[in-house]
Scaffold this active site. Structure first.
Site, PDB file in Angstrom:
ATOM      1  N   LEU A  15      -5.340   8.164   1.546  1.00 48.12           N
ATOM      2  CA  LEU A  15      -5.618   7.883   2.646  1.00 48.12           C
ATOM      3  C   LEU A  15      -4.817   7.124   2.956  1.00 48.12           C
ATOM      4  O   LEU A  15      -4.128   6.023   3.989  1.00 48.12           O
ATOM      5  CB  LEU A  15      -7.084   6.991   2.996  1.00 48.12           C
ATOM      6  CG  LEU A  15      -8.070   8.142   3.377  1.00 48.12           C
ATOM      7  CD1 LEU A  15      -9.167   6.750   2.760  1.00 48.12           C
ATOM      8  CD2 LEU A  15      -8.014   8.261   4.510  1.00 48.12           C
ATOM      9  N   GLY A  16      -3.755   6.449   1.813  1.00 46.05           N
ATOM     10  CA  GLY A  16      -2.891   5.351   1.774  1.00 46.05           C
ATOM     11  C   GLY A  16      -2.747   3.775   0.965  1.00 46.05           C
ATOM     12  O   GLY A  16      -2.481   3.536   2.192  1.00 46.05           O
ATOM     13  N   ASP A 148     -16.249   8.226  -7.935  1.00 42.19           N
ATOM     14  CA  ASP A 148     -15.732   8.681  -8.900  1.00 42.19           C
ATOM     15  C   ASP A 148     -15.852   8.405 -10.223  1.00 42.19           C
ATOM     16  O   ASP A 148     -16.171   6.946 -10.363  1.00 42.19           O
ATOM     17  CB  ASP A 148     -14.022   9.018  -8.806  1.00 42.19           C
ATOM     18  CG  ASP A 148     -12.925   9.327  -7.428  1.00 42.19           C
ATOM     19  OD1 ASP A 148     -14.002   9.676  -7.606  1.00 42.19           O
ATOM     20  OD2 ASP A 148     -12.616   8.846  -8.092  1.00 42.19           O
ATOM     21  N   ILE A 149     -16.370   9.139 -11.408  1.00 41.13           N
ATOM     22  CA  ILE A 149     -17.074   9.233 -12.091  1.00 41.13           C
ATOM     23  C   ILE A 149     -15.871   7.850 -12.465  1.00 41.13           C
ATOM     24  O   ILE A 149     -16.224   6.767 -13.836  1.00 41.13           O
ATOM     25  CB  ILE A 149     -17.575   9.875 -13.507  1.00 41.13           C
ATOM     26  CG1 ILE A 149     -19.174  10.484 -12.782  1.00 41.13           C
ATOM     27  CG2 ILE A 149     -17.975   9.547 -14.559  1.00 41.13           C
ATOM     28  CD1 ILE A 149     -18.985  11.858 -13.473  1.00 41.13           C
ATOM     29  N   LYS A 187     -16.416   8.434  14.379  1.00 45.86           N
ATOM     30  CA  LYS A 187     -17.485   8.529  13.414  1.00 45.86           C
ATOM     31  C   LYS A 187     -17.225   7.724  12.134  1.00 45.86           C
ATOM     32  O   LYS A 187     -16.590   7.322  11.237  1.00 45.86           O
ATOM     33  CB  LYS A 187     -17.245  10.219  12.640  1.00 45.86           C
ATOM     34  CG  LYS A 187     -18.076  10.366  13.526  1.00 45.86           C
ATOM     35  CD  LYS A 187     -19.192  10.065  14.433  1.00 45.86           C
ATOM     36  CE  LYS A 187     -19.749  11.776  15.120  1.00 45.86           C
ATOM     37  NZ  LYS A 187     -20.681  11.002  15.602  1.00 45.86           N
ATOM     38  N   THR A 191     -17.728   5.851   6.571  1.00 45.10           N
ATOM     39  CA  THR A 191     -17.263   4.238   6.335  1.00 45.10           C
ATOM     40  C   THR A 191     -18.661   3.658   5.874  1.00 45.10           C
ATOM     41  O   THR A 191     -18.820   3.115   4.395  1.00 45.10           O
ATOM     42  CB  THR A 191     -16.482   3.529   6.520  1.00 45.10           C
ATOM     43  OG1 THR A 191     -15.687   4.505   7.518  1.00 45.10           O
ATOM     44  CG2 THR A 191     -16.258   2.192   6.647  1.00 45.10           C
ATOM     45  N   GLY A 355      14.401  17.452 -12.189  1.00 46.87           N
ATOM     46  CA  GLY A 355      13.316  18.432 -12.191  1.00 46.87           C
ATOM     47  C   GLY A 355      13.818  19.021 -14.376  1.00 46.87           C
ATOM     48  O   GLY A 355      14.328  18.661 -14.638  1.00 46.87           O
ATOM     49  N   CYS A 382      20.281  13.185 -11.572  1.00 44.46           N
ATOM     50  CA  CYS A 382      19.762  14.263 -12.539  1.00 44.46           C
ATOM     51  C   CYS A 382      19.867  15.721 -12.590  1.00 44.46           C
ATOM     52  O   CYS A 382      21.000  16.331 -13.450  1.00 44.46           O
ATOM     53  CB  CYS A 382      18.272  13.641 -13.107  1.00 44.46           C
ATOM     54  SG  CYS A 382      17.803  12.968 -14.255  1.00 44.46           S
ATOM     55  N   HIS A 508      19.141   8.045 -11.935  1.00 42.35           N
ATOM     56  CA  HIS A 508      17.950   8.200  -9.962  1.00 42.35           C
ATOM     57  C   HIS A 508      17.883   6.726  -9.166  1.00 42.35           C
ATOM     58  O   HIS A 508      17.581   5.547  -9.783  1.00 42.35           O
ATOM     59  CB  HIS A 508      16.539   7.881 -10.917  1.00 42.35           C
ATOM     60  CG  HIS A 508      15.976   9.159 -11.626  1.00 42.35           C
ATOM     61  ND1 HIS A 508      15.820  10.236 -10.869  1.00 42.35           N
ATOM     62  CD2 HIS A 508      16.440   9.499 -12.489  1.00 42.35           C
ATOM     63  CE1 HIS A 508      15.005  11.395 -11.432  1.00 42.35           C
ATOM     64  NE2 HIS A 508      15.479  10.972 -13.072  1.00 42.35           N
ATOM     65  N   GLU A 510      17.704   6.390  -6.169  1.00 42.58           N
ATOM     66  CA  GLU A 510      16.135   6.404  -5.618  1.00 42.58           C
ATOM     67  C   GLU A 510      15.167   5.521  -5.805  1.00 42.58           C
ATOM     68  O   GLU A 510      14.513   4.818  -4.758  1.00 42.58           O
ATOM     69  CB  GLU A 510      15.488   7.587  -5.337  1.00 42.58           C
ATOM     70  CG  GLU A 510      15.160   8.191  -6.395  1.00 42.58           C
ATOM     71  CD  GLU A 510      15.689   9.226  -7.246  1.00 42.58           C
ATOM     72  OE1 GLU A 510      16.847   8.462  -7.714  1.00 42.58           O
ATOM     73  OE2 GLU A 510      15.189   9.676  -8.167  1.00 42.58           O
TER      74      GLU A 510
HETATM   75  N1  GLN Z   1      15.404  18.351 -17.205  1.00 42.43           N
HETATM   76  C1  GLN Z   1      16.753  17.025 -17.264  1.00 42.43           C
HETATM   77  C2  GLN Z   1      16.392  16.604 -18.406  1.00 42.43           C
HETATM   78  O1  GLN Z   1      15.909  16.012 -19.153  1.00 42.43           O
HETATM   79  C3  GLN Z   1      16.887  16.307 -16.118  1.00 42.43           C
HETATM   80  C4  GLN Z   1      15.693  14.681 -15.770  1.00 42.43           C
HETATM   81  C5  GLN Z   1      15.461  15.018 -15.096  1.00 42.43           C
HETATM   82  O2  GLN Z   1      16.095  15.702 -13.433  1.00 42.43           O
HETATM   83  N2  GLN Z   1      14.791  13.740 -14.130  1.00 42.43           N
HETATM   84  O3  GLN Z   1      17.303  16.361 -18.883  1.00 42.43           O
END
Ligand code: GLN
Length: 535
Positions: A15-16, A148-149, A187, A191, A355, A382, A508, A510
């Site tokens: 729900l944010g 939730d338990i 509804k 709630t 990834g 990355c 990263h 971001e």
């Molecule tokens: N799998 C890659 C590593 O471990 C890149 C990791 C990632 O993109 N955060 O270096």
């Protein structure tokens, strides 16, 4: 004396709650209060670092290298409260610590129990944040849904806060859903039931944030108030926003949420100026330009997997007075050249995100090759940067077997390989290169110009690095190695030569972008995409 606000959720998940908690934080900060934010995750994992992005969404990394829930990213974008390891609490951490103490014999022969030992540990962790000098209010978001338990020990600890600190220092905000049925009628029953469950645990919410597709009419708010014992003006209509989540603090403030919190907690009523939020939202809403960015990743089905990247792109868009349209491109489906060209033909730039694991890598490499050869802006983050290096080695250096040892341990050209200190690591949790570190950027490179300085600090989360054995060959072939660790032992950033915008970063960026302070790499990337789109 520091005060505590607990944010709980009812009816259903997603729900944010994170954005709602962050918005409350933003409003209180705006009133001049020094706030802190905590996320509680009631799962047994010590942290989300070992979980699949499909299970958990993005793992947000703090400067001190904690792998945390993506809601910490929301807190970072909406508020300026500092975030570190102590701001993320999980059931795993709590039990690990209590069991460690038990093995040390610290409980002096007593039976170790959920109440009081687990709840005491939870409370201590919250106090560790809230008791810091100068902190006025700590906002604690309890993950999961009431009922939730897993959440019970945390809710019990929260209930004890009133017992321990008194009513003036503790406030409960409950986020629920007011669904609409077929003819659009809203509804209130879910709630009512969710508040009933909360009251059974001994918690009476002070404020309700009611998610609904539209504004909740006054008569319904009064009905909710009557059934839940929450003052009717404290039943807030958290209706769906049209354009951007950054509208949410404004929606709450219009209904005096910040005033209500201040009054209920006996906090000083300093003035409120939300002009800059309003400007931010207005700039976004008025933006006429549209940039189409292809996100070439392997977890594209779940939006939350790349949460901070999406947000940072929007911030980059705001900096360029443009709206961002994201095209999610599953890299697994790019193996066929015709499909690849079809997918990339209508985008103004591509971003290859982070990834783990081999699936989807070949498609990413093909997408990077397409971008490099066609002058399409490309931003590698990355794993994305590692892919850009592999692609360069394969297609420019003509080493068809170039790869990362993560995917091809026996290749003769491991242009990406494991850090020396990572080789013998057998435990997966929390053992990557994690957290903030400095990089030095090479003068007059594109990246150095974008940052406008030479020394930067960004956050890492990876095991593999550009191999130093191949550094010279790569740069001789034209790849610009544009940033290094201060001791020069690791490559941190790369650039494609003679290309409009081809930048890869091992870290990263971001995680540090905010709507008020868009990250220069994202603003620069969006600007390059806008230029590309004009041609
Ligand atoms: N799998 C890659 C590593 O471990 C890149 C990791 C990632 O993109 N955060 O270096």
């Amino acid at each position: 004396m520091s005060k505590y606000i607990f944010v709980t959720g009812g009816v259903c998940s997603s729900l944010g709650k994170g954005v709602a908690a962050a918005s409350v934080g933003a409003l209180l900060e705006n009133r001049g209060l020094n706030i802190r934010m905590i996320k509680i995750d009631p799962y047994l994992n010590v942290d989300p670092g070992t979980m699949s992005p499909y299970q958990h969404g993005e793992v947000y990394v703090t400067d001190d290298g904690a792998e945390t829930d993506l809601d910490l990213g929301n807190y970072a974008r909406f508020t300026s409260s500092p975030l570190s390891k102590i701001n993320s609490i999980t059931t795993g951490q709590v039990y690990q610590e209590v069991i460690r103490k038990e093995r040390e014999g610290r409980f002096l022969g007593r039976t170790v129990q959920v109440i009081p030992h687990i709840t005491d540990e939870i409370k201590q962790r919250i106090f560790k944040v809230g008791d810091q000098k100068g902190v006025d209010v700590t906002i604690i978001e309890i993950g999961g849904t009431v009922g939730d338990i897993e959440s019970i020990p945390f809710l019990e600890a929260a209930r004890q806060f009133i017992h321990d600190l008194g009513k003036e220092r503790v406030l409960f905000i409950h986020l629920t859903l007011v669904p609409s049925v077929s003819d659009g009628e809203l509804k209130t029953k879910p709630t009512q039931h969710s508040v009933k469950s909360l009251r059974e645990i001994g918690i009476q919410p002070d404020i309700l944030l009611c998610r609904a597709s539209k504004t909740i009419p006054d008569d319904l708010r009064r009905k909710i108030s009557l059934f839940t014992n929450v003052e009717d003006k404290a039943v807030i209509s958290a209706y769906d926003v049209q354009n951007t989540i950054y509208e949410i603090p404004l929606i709450f403030s219009e209904q005096n949420l910040d005033e209500i919190v201040l009054k209920k907690m006996g906090l000083p009523h300093s003035s409120c100026n939300l002009n800059w939020w309003q400007e931010l939202v207005d700039t976004y809403n008025k933006s006429k330009k549209l940039v189409r960015i292809g996100l070439v990743g392997k977890y594209t089905e779940l939006l939350d997997s790349y949460k901070s990247i999406y947000e940072a792109l929007y911030h980059g868009g705001m900096a360029n007075k443009s709206k961002i349209e994201l095209k999610r491109i599953d890299s697994d489906k790019l193996m066929d050249q015709e499909k690849l060209e079809q997918s990339l033909r209508d985008v103004d730039g591509i971003l290859i995100p982070g990834g783990f694991g081999e699936r989807g890598i070949e498609g990413m490499i093909k997408a990077a090759a397409y971008a490099r050869e066609n002058g399409l802006p490309c931003f590698g983050i990355c794993l994305g940067m590692q892919v850009m290096v592999i692609e360069y080695a394969r297609n420019v250096l003509k080493w068809p077997d170039a790869n990362s040892t993560e995917f091809a341990p026996d290749t003769e050209h491991p242009v990406i390989s494991l850090l020396e200190e990572q080789i013998d690591i057998k435990m997966y949790g929390g053992t990557m290169r994690l957290g903030a570190s400095e990089s030095h950027l090479v003068s007059n490179t594109q990246i150095q110009k974008l940052y406008g300085r030479k020394i930067i600090s960004e956050r890492h989360r990876h095991r593999y690095e550009v191999s130093n054995v191949f550094r010279r060959s790569l740069s001789r072939a034209g790849l610009i190695l544009s940033g290094f660790t201060p001791d020069s032992t690791l490559v941190e950033t790369i650039e494609w030569p003679d290309h409009s915008w081809g930048i890869g970063v091992q870290y990263h960026p971001e995680f540090k972008s905010k709507p008020v302070l868009p990250h220069p790499l994202f603003s620069g990337f969006v600007a390059a995409c806008l230029d590309y789109g004009k041609n």
